[in-house]
Every structure is written in C-alpha cells, then in structure tokens.
Design a protein around this motif. Structure first.
Motif, PDB file in Angstrom:
ATOM      1  N   TYR A   3     -27.245 -13.006  11.122  1.00 13.15           N
ATOM      2  CA  TYR A   3     -28.253 -13.234  12.145  1.00 13.15           C
ATOM      3  C   TYR A   3     -28.759 -14.660  12.032  1.00 13.15           C
ATOM      4  N   ALA A   4     -29.154 -15.220  13.154  1.00 15.16           N
ATOM      5  CA  ALA A   4     -29.846 -16.504  13.143  1.00 15.16           C
ATOM      6  C   ALA A   4     -31.337 -16.212  13.201  1.00 15.16           C
ATOM      7  N   VAL A   5     -32.086 -16.876  12.341  1.00 16.06           N
ATOM      8  CA  VAL A   5     -33.544 -16.807  12.368  1.00 16.06           C
ATOM      9  C   VAL A   5     -34.035 -18.242  12.478  1.00 16.06           C
ATOM     10  N   GLN A  24     -21.541 -16.676  19.182  1.00 17.82           N
ATOM     11  CA  GLN A  24     -20.424 -15.736  19.253  1.00 17.82           C
ATOM     12  C   GLN A  24     -20.071 -15.142  17.883  1.00 17.82           C
ATOM     13  N   LEU A  25     -20.566 -15.770  16.822  1.00 19.58           N
ATOM     14  CA  LEU A  25     -20.275 -15.296  15.473  1.00 19.58           C
ATOM     15  C   LEU A  25     -21.385 -14.415  14.902  1.00 19.58           C
ATOM     16  N   LEU A  26     -22.493 -14.345  15.609  1.00 15.56           N
ATOM     17  CA  LEU A  26     -23.684 -13.692  15.078  1.00 15.56           C
ATOM     18  C   LEU A  26     -23.874 -12.285  15.632  1.00 15.56           C
ATOM     19  N   ASP A  27     -24.517 -11.460  14.825  1.00 18.26           N
ATOM     20  CA  ASP A  27     -24.851 -10.108  15.245  1.00 18.26           C
ATOM     21  C   ASP A  27     -26.188 -10.060  15.975  1.00 18.26           C
ATOM     22  N   GLY A  28     -26.927 -11.145  15.920  1.00 20.71           N
ATOM     23  CA  GLY A  28     -28.210 -11.219  16.611  1.00 20.71           C
ATOM     24  C   GLY A  28     -28.892 -12.540  16.350  1.00 20.71           C
ATOM     25  N   VAL A  29     -29.890 -12.823  17.170  1.00 19.17           N
ATOM     26  CA  VAL A  29     -30.642 -14.072  17.080  1.00 19.17           C
ATOM     27  C   VAL A  29     -32.124 -13.739  17.175  1.00 19.17           C
ATOM     28  N   PHE A  45     -40.563 -12.308   9.304  1.00 21.44           N
ATOM     29  CA  PHE A  45     -39.497 -11.610   8.582  1.00 21.44           C
ATOM     30  C   PHE A  45     -39.641 -10.091   8.692  1.00 21.44           C
ATOM     31  N   ASP A  46     -40.864  -9.590   8.646  1.00 26.24           N
ATOM     32  CA  ASP A  46     -41.078  -8.150   8.815  1.00 26.24           C
ATOM     33  C   ASP A  46     -40.594  -7.699  10.188  1.00 26.24           C
ATOM     34  N   SER A  47     -40.845  -8.503  11.216  1.00 29.87           N
ATOM     35  CA  SER A  47     -40.394  -8.175  12.573  1.00 29.87           C
ATOM     36  C   SER A  47     -38.874  -8.159  12.656  1.00 29.87           C
ATOM     37  N   VAL A  48     -38.245  -9.153  12.042  1.00 32.70           N
ATOM     38  CA  VAL A  48     -36.779  -9.226  12.045  1.00 32.70           C
ATOM     39  C   VAL A  48     -36.196  -8.019  11.314  1.00 32.70           C
ATOM     40  N   LEU A  49     -36.712  -7.729  10.141  1.00 31.57           N
ATOM     41  CA  LEU A  49     -36.181  -6.618   9.352  1.00 31.57           C
ATOM     42  C   LEU A  49     -36.392  -5.279  10.048  1.00 31.57           C
ATOM     43  N   ALA A  50     -37.499  -5.128  10.737  1.00 35.64           N
ATOM     44  CA  ALA A  50     -37.736  -3.891  11.489  1.00 35.64           C
ATOM     45  C   ALA A  50     -36.730  -3.762  12.625  1.00 35.64           C
ATOM     46  N   GLU A  51     -36.388  -4.862  13.231  1.00 34.37           N
ATOM     47  CA  GLU A  51     -35.439  -4.854  14.363  1.00 34.37           C
ATOM     48  C   GLU A  51     -34.005  -4.550  13.920  1.00 34.37           C
ATOM     49  N   ILE A  52     -33.600  -5.094  12.786  1.00 39.09           N
ATOM     50  CA  ILE A  52     -32.204  -4.893  12.379  1.00 39.09           C
ATOM     51  C   ILE A  52     -31.984  -3.539  11.704  1.00 39.09           C
ATOM     52  N   GLY A  53     -33.046  -2.868  11.381  1.00 43.53           N
ATOM     53  CA  GLY A  53     -32.911  -1.516  10.826  1.00 43.53           C
ATOM     54  C   GLY A  53     -32.947  -1.503   9.317  1.00 43.53           C
ATOM     55  N   SER A  54     -32.719  -0.334   8.780  1.00 45.18           N
ATOM     56  CA  SER A  54     -32.878  -0.157   7.344  1.00 45.18           C
ATOM     57  C   SER A  54     -31.848  -0.959   6.556  1.00 45.18           C
TER      58      SER A  54
END
Length: 111
Positions: A3-5, A24-29, A45-54
C-alpha cells in the motif's frame, strides 16, 4: 500486500502515483487528505489498518524516506520501520529504525 501511505492532496498524490506507474503495483493507496489525518499521527495509521483489515502489526513494515513522518509514524503505530536513505544521511532524533536501505531493491531481502 503493498500500500502507499502518503501525505498531501488527493489529486496531486494520485497524479504522481499514476505517472510513475506505481498505482498498478499497489493493493491500495491512502492519502492524508482522504484519510483525514497526516502521518505521523497515530490516527492516520489506525485508519489505514482498519481499512485493510485484520493483520498483525509485527507483520507490517513501512518503507519511507522521511524520519519525521514515515519513521516517526511507524514508531507511533508500533510497526517495523525501513528508512530509504540513499544519501546515507545521519539519523536525527530518537526515532527507532529497524532497517536502513540505500536502494529500493533491498526491500525484497527484508520481507
């Protein structure tokens, strides 16, 4: 997964990622303007981690070039930190860094 952050405006950062082809190489941004917080804020970071799942934080690593947003943010989030430091700049401050690389191709060996 990759992911890009990034901090910045949605339009500018999206354009950079598209021009580079990285999108095109990333699973999310995750861009601070959309997330609602900027790195190094733990809320980003908490928002990102909540979005990508466990996932286990000890299995996550941020790779970045900024000590103040990327590495400090990784410290705040309790994840591994890999500092991309091609110029071999000295570490300043009390930031914890797990890995230092000078070439992005070195990342694969750390995974």
């Amino acid at each position: 997964k990759q992911y890009a952050v990034t901090n910045g405006t949605y339009l500018a950062q999206r354009r950079k990622l598209e021009k580079s082809g990285l999108n095109q190489l990333l699973d999310g941004v995750f861009i601070s303007e959309k997330v609602g917080f900027e790195k190094p804020n733990i809320k980003f970071f908490d928002s990102v981690l909540a979005e990508i799942g466990s996932c286990e934080r000890d299995k996550i690593m941020i790779v970045g070039d900024s000590l103040t947003s990327d590495m400090r943010g990784g410290n705040n989030a309790g994840i591994k930190c890999c500092w991309y430091n091609p110029n071999r700049d000295p570490i300043s401050g009390d930031v914890k860094i797990d890995y230092i690389i000078q070439n992005l191709n070195q990342i694969k060996g750390l995974l």
